[in-house]
Design an enzyme around this catalytic site. Sequence first.
Site, mmCIF file in Angstrom:
data_model
loop_
_atom_site.group_PDB
_atom_site.id
_atom_site.type_symbol
_atom_site.label_atom_id
_atom_site.label_comp_id
_atom_site.label_asym_id
_atom_site.label_seq_id
_atom_site.Cartn_x
_atom_site.Cartn_y
_atom_site.Cartn_z
ATOM 1 N N ARG A 25 -4.024 2.473 -4.640
ATOM 2 C CA ARG A 25 -3.818 0.854 -4.415
ATOM 3 C C ARG A 25 -4.023 -0.034 -3.744
ATOM 4 N NH1 ARG A 25 1.507 -1.456 -2.366
ATOM 5 N NH2 ARG A 25 0.997 -2.576 0.051
ATOM 6 N N ILE A 51 2.258 -7.847 -2.271
ATOM 7 C CA ILE A 51 2.502 -6.944 -3.354
ATOM 8 C C ILE A 51 3.198 -6.208 -2.344
ATOM 9 C CG2 ILE A 51 0.531 -5.879 -1.919
ATOM 10 C CD1 ILE A 51 -0.736 -4.013 -4.016
ATOM 11 N N SER A 52 4.025 -4.761 -2.913
ATOM 12 C CA SER A 52 5.574 -4.867 -1.966
ATOM 13 C C SER A 52 5.064 -4.021 -1.576
ATOM 14 C CB SER A 52 6.072 -4.091 -3.244
ATOM 15 O OG SER A 52 6.736 -4.983 -4.188
ATOM 16 N N GLN A 53 5.725 -3.497 -0.591
ATOM 17 C CA GLN A 53 5.912 -2.413 0.665
ATOM 18 C C GLN A 53 5.569 -0.677 -0.160
ATOM 19 O OE1 GLN A 53 8.974 -2.455 2.622
ATOM 20 N NE2 GLN A 53 7.496 -0.942 4.912
ATOM 21 N N PRO A 54 4.549 -0.163 0.054
ATOM 22 C CA PRO A 54 4.845 1.088 -0.587
ATOM 23 C C PRO A 54 6.003 1.694 -0.575
ATOM 24 C CG PRO A 54 2.917 0.989 0.824
ATOM 25 C CD PRO A 54 3.810 -0.165 1.147
#
Length: 204
Positions: A25, A51-54
């Site tokens: 990531r 960038i989205s949360q995992p």
Amino acid sequence: MVREQVEARGVRHPEVLAALGSVPRHEFVPTALRGHAYADRPLPLGVQQTISQPFVVARMTELALDAERRERALEIGTGSGYQAAVLAELFGTVHSVELDPELAARAGEALERLHYRNASVHCADGHLGWRLGAPWDAILVTAASDSLPPALVQQLSPGGRIVYPRRRADGSQVLCVQEAASEPAQQAREVLEVRFVPLRGPAE
Ligand code: SAH
């Protein structure tokens, strides 16, 4: 990250967990924020995008894997390219469409650097989907809109799934899953409250 943020919140699909475990990531995060790459939150990419949360990436990917086939996946809203890389671990071919030319270029470079040869980024308006390569077994939309763009429904293969954040009248958002429908009015299933940046028009 995988154990504490993803598995602990109920994502159990072993292949999704393995994919999140293998995509680096930090390679998709701006250099200044690399120390936070595995934090439990979205991160800014500059140009007002994130960038989205995992966990959200994991959940969307898990929902996409309910599709009957895993040959072709389309993402709308490439952003960093991280979600595209996760999809590339699980689908035969991935295409991702990004409106912002700078982000599209950066994401394409990151995917190439990491040898994701089955992932391609295109700079275009995602409202139109990506006709070359359709029909898609799974379509992931990672920017919010009031309703699903009709082109995406048209480009879905039988047995396919569209996972997308829908904006409600009160401004809140819900992650929805739309199955390929013999009846166009078939209802999308609501899964999870989410928060995405808006799906913009080409002139915005
Ligand atoms: N999936 C990304 C995060 C997406 S953020 C990741 O893994 O990092 C949403 C992205 O959608 C932003 O990069 C934004 O520029 C893009 N976007 C917004 N409107 C769009 C449109 N109409 N077509 C394509 N991309 C769009």
